[in-house]
Design a protein around this motif. Sequence first.
Motif, mmCIF file in Angstrom:
data_model
loop_
_atom_site.group_PDB
_atom_site.id
_atom_site.type_symbol
_atom_site.label_atom_id
_atom_site.label_comp_id
_atom_site.label_asym_id
_atom_site.label_seq_id
_atom_site.Cartn_x
_atom_site.Cartn_y
_atom_site.Cartn_z
ATOM 1 N N TYR A 52 -2.487 -52.912 -18.531
ATOM 2 C CA TYR A 52 -2.029 -53.580 -19.748
ATOM 3 C C TYR A 52 -2.095 -52.616 -20.920
ATOM 4 C CZ TYR A 52 -2.430 -57.926 -17.162
ATOM 5 O OH TYR A 52 -2.267 -58.925 -16.247
ATOM 6 N N ALA A 53 -1.163 -52.759 -21.812
ATOM 7 C CA ALA A 53 -1.174 -51.909 -23.006
ATOM 8 C C ALA A 53 -2.322 -52.354 -23.911
ATOM 9 C CB ALA A 53 0.145 -52.036 -23.759
ATOM 10 N N PRO A 54 -3.016 -51.413 -24.520
ATOM 11 C CA PRO A 54 -4.106 -51.814 -25.419
ATOM 12 C C PRO A 54 -3.519 -52.511 -26.650
ATOM 13 C CG PRO A 54 -3.719 -49.461 -25.567
ATOM 14 C CD PRO A 54 -2.859 -49.969 -24.451
ATOM 15 N N PRO A 55 -4.260 -53.463 -27.184
ATOM 16 C CA PRO A 55 -3.752 -54.133 -28.388
ATOM 17 C C PRO A 55 -3.670 -53.148 -29.549
ATOM 18 C CG PRO A 55 -6.027 -54.752 -27.966
ATOM 19 C CD PRO A 55 -5.569 -53.933 -26.798
ATOM 20 N N PRO A 56 -2.753 -53.379 -30.479
ATOM 21 C CA PRO A 56 -2.650 -52.447 -31.607
ATOM 22 C C PRO A 56 -3.931 -52.457 -32.438
ATOM 23 C CG PRO A 56 -1.194 -54.338 -31.908
ATOM 24 C CD PRO A 56 -1.802 -54.461 -30.558
#
Length: 97
Positions: free
Chosen positions: A11-15
């Motif tokens: 999963y992409a890390p949250p901004p």
Amino acid sequence: MTYQPPPGYPYAPPPRKNTLAIVALVVSIVSVVWCLGTLGFVGALLGRSARKQIARTGEDGDNFARVAIKIGWISFGISWGIIVAVNLVGLIGYLIN
């Protein structure tokens, strides 16, 4: 059975939240709690700077900066309104006597 994502697709890390926006919000809230209007002005200016940074870097936290600006200006306005009111009452009391 629940669906599992295939391996190798994390999963992409949250901004990231903009640190200046968080600082602006904290300063603005402190200005309300401690009735320090000048600090509200500082919080509003920090919030404006944070919004410029967020627009440039794409970080998250624009809502924090917006709220900091609003709270800061409200705190600043109320404190200066109180200062003006107190001075007017003192001036009227001085002029009557």
